[in-house]
Design an enzyme around this catalytic site. Structure first.
Site, PDB file in Angstrom:
ATOM      1  CB  CYS A 155      -0.929   0.012   1.219  1.00 25.80           C
ATOM      2  SG  CYS A 155      -0.038  -0.030   2.796  1.00 25.80           S
ATOM      3  N   GLY A 405     -40.720  14.207  11.689  1.00 20.94           N
ATOM      4  CA  GLY A 405     -40.158  15.338  10.950  1.00 20.94           C
ATOM      5  C   GLY A 405     -40.706  15.351   9.542  1.00 20.94           C
ATOM      6  CG  ASP A 519     -28.332  15.801   0.600  1.00 16.07           C
ATOM      7  OD1 ASP A 519     -27.581  16.728   0.956  1.00 16.07           O
ATOM      8  OD2 ASP A 519     -29.570  15.863   0.680  1.00 16.07           O
TER       9      ASP A 519
END
Length: 659
Positions: A155, A405, A519
């Protein structure tokens, strides 16, 4: 017991010749490869100069100290093997594996071994994993390749102590390419009789045939589960079940002690042999120091305690609530001496952690209090779907309760499925989403399961409006939670950093499964019991039809969480999620402030394109802010992945908030 230079043949599990790479414990030792005779016993892994000369022992590893057993890639290929030993031509490009181990008085070492044949490596891996399956302190990740002097060859990480880049295998699993046969009663792969015969401790030529029968997988229920749908089976916590079919990830077919057969959630059970500490009420696994403190303070009982994985890998910490001289939580490392015994005070050692806990239930032994109780009524994990292969939910099965909500997609209400399971029901406004595409995707999304993702249970798609049914999170959105509790959370860097790490773990899982959130923000994360934070609404933005929401020029578009490539080209990727994650971290450390304050969207776009980033929150550690800054690199390729971010935040947490 056999002495150092002699072995009781009854203790030998497996033996054979392999090539060993030098471990180079001293800095300037040359790399070399030598053939050695290896012997695996019930307690040690020993190697000798040769098969014939057992007097010349070259080294031994205590099995209980082993933390990694994995394949390895040794590059360049050690072609010098054939030059060193003319009898070793087959091993020139042999099959490598690695064993990492640590000692109470020594750092971690890794032994690299090479077999001549693939099957030999497979057999050694299975044999070692079988005898080490109950080891504590197993590593979660490993490096596939070797350390090259300045960096890991797999890596390219520049630190020898950096966390591995690959997830470790479960030690009960059959290694790749191992011989398998199908058990007549199910579809589970089982080791061949030959391999089982090789790895059985105490195996002799006169072993009875019944001892060679493939192992039956038995699991123990960690949580209760009530069967509601036909075909499911009720689980009683602590009871054992025989696994008939574990070919699916999230739902297994099992048989109970009365012969009843049905499906159960796989994350509610654990193999009997692998239970370890998980069967005890007081063990809470990877719970952070901050969440442990919050949980114990909420219980508010003298002597209430939990045992958790320490921030130092492989170690455990006891967290204890006491009211003397005032209410607070004390944290104690559980240590081990050279004999492998566990202790909190060196005067009181026990051979296992459960024995140690039992001792301190009766004697404080230097602790602030005797251990008395552990937190009760801890929440059970969410299941992947409400039942086996169920993703379409009948609205008549849902009892709708109070409103939780409302937002872009519609109203969200608290619901009860079949009167027993809490859910959140998102009632989608008609015309707000591409319904057919989303319903098709929902079938796949119900199978995404992680402790930091809000579980999608299913959809009600036969009627309009469509309902999206998810796991219920009692404390609501992270944004509102931060604002409501600003007085208690403000300045509590440990708890805030823990929230960031939890979100990052959930996002790393999505990244691994090639899901883009689009989002990500505090308003789209939810908070549940024990300060658990989970990512919600992942991938939902992809199906929205509202141009104001999906176009970067729209008024509803989340401009303040968007990177330059999204603002300019609407180009979403995991790296755009990383940018949004940096803004989410800023939200957390400001307890829910609006990014960029009262600046208009056009002003924000201008700042972002000119490379002006959010300022450091007042109470935020500079090390945490540095992680935020990395998320806001102007070039997407320069932003770290969520996996790397998770490791960096864990390092920051360990450095600043170590147990």
């Amino acid at each position: 017991m056999a002495g150092k230079d002699e072995l009781d043949d009854c203790d030998i599990i497996k033996q054979g010749m392999m090539v060993k790479r030098s471990q180079n414990k001293k800095r300037f030792m040359p790399i070399n490869y030598k053939q050695r005779w290896f012997v695996l016993t019930t307690k040690n892994f020993i190697y000798y100069e040769s098969e014939s000369d057992r007097k010349k022992e070259r080294g031994r590893i205590k099995l209980s100290s082993i933390t990694i057993i994995e394949t390895a890639t040794i590059t360049p290929s050690p072609s010098i093997l054939s030059q060193q030993d003319a009898t070793n031509n087959e091993s020139e490009n042999g099959y490598a594996f690695q064993i990492s181990y640590s000692d109470i008085n020594e750092p971690q070492y890794t032994l690299y071994l090479i077999t001549q044949k693939l099957q030999e490596r497979t057999d050694w891996l299975q044999s070692l994993r079988t005898v080490c399956v109950d080891n504590m302190g197993k590593s979660e990740r490993y490096h596939l390749s070797i350390w090259g002097g300045k960096k890991w060859q797999c890596c390219r990480a520049p630190s020898r102590n950096s966390e591995g880049c690959e997830p470790c295998s479960e030690w009960n699993e059959t290694p790749p390419n191992s011989p398998v046969i199908k058990n007549g009663n199910n579809n589970s792969p089982v080791l061949s009789l030959t391999t089982v015969n090789q790895i059985m401790p105490g195996n002799t030529p006169t072993a009875k045939l019944k001892d060679q029968v493939p192992r039956i997988k038995v699991v123990t229920a960690l949580y209760p589960f009530k069967a509601i749908e036909p075909g499911d089976l009720t689980l009683v916590k602590g009871c054992e079940y025989e696994v008939i079919d574990d070919s699916q990830d999230h739902w297994w077919k099992v048989r109970d002690e009365h012969g009843a057969i049905g499906y159960i959630p796989s994350n509610y059970v654990k193999e009997k042999e692998l239970l370890g500490l998980q069967k005890y009420e007081w063990y809470v696994g990877d719970m952070s120091r901050q969440r442990a403190e919050s949980l114990l303070k909420q219980e508010d009982k003298e002597g209430c305690f939990v045992v958790r994985n320490s921030s130092t890998k492989g170690l455990y910490t006891l967290s204890l609530f006491t009211k003397v001289p005032h209410s607070h939580v004390k944290h104690y490392h559980i240590k081990q001496n050279s004999r492998g015994d566990f202790f909190l005070s060196e005067k009181h050692c026990c051979s296992t952690i459960p024995e140690l806990i039992n001792y301190h239930r009766h004697n404080s032994g230097g602790l602030a209090s005797r251990l008395k109780t552990s937190p009760c009524d801890r929440p059970v994990p969410a299941t992947a779907g409400l039942s086996h292969d169920k993703w379409e939910i009948d609205p008549a099965e849902l009892m709708l309760l109070e409103e939780l909500g409302s937002g872009q997609f519609g109203v969200v209400r608290h619901g009860k499925w079949k009167g027993s399971i809490d859910t959140a029901v998102k009632m989608m406004k008609e015309g707000t989403m591409s319904e057919d595409d989303f319903i098709e995707e929902a079938k796949v999304m119900t199978k995404l399961q992680h402790q930091n993702l809000v579980q999608l249970y299913g959809v009600c798609s036969k009627h309009r409006p469509i309902y999206i049914v998810t796991e219920y999170m009692r404390h609501g959105s992270l944004l509102n939670y931060l604002r409501r509790h600003e007085n208690s959370l403000g300045g509590n860097n440990g708890l805030l950093l823990d929230m960031c790490i939890q979100v990052c773990k959930g996002m790393a899982y999505l990244e691994r499964h090639n899901y883009i959130h689009r989002d990500l923000a505090a308003r789209n994360c939810l908070v549940g019991s024990e300060n658990v934070v989970k990512v919600a609404d992942f991938g939902l933005a992809r199906y929205v039809l509202d141009d104001q929401y999906t176009s970067s020029g729209g008024t509803k578009f989340p401009i303040k969480w968007a990177p330059p490539e999204v603002l300019n080209y609407t180009r979403f990727s995991s790296k755009s999620d990383v940018w949004a994650y940096g803004v989410l971290m800023w939200e957390i450390f400001t307890c829910g402030k609006m990014p960029y304050g009262r600046l208009k969207n056009t002003e924000v776009v201008d700042r972002v394109q000119r490379g002006i980033i959010l300022e450091k929150p007042k109470m935020c550690f500079k090390e945490v802010y540095e992680v935020m800054r990395k998320c806001w690199s102007h070039c997407p390729e320069d932003r770290p992945s969520f996996r790397v971010l998770k490791d960096q935040l864990a390092t920051v947490s360990q450095g600043l908030l170590a147990d």
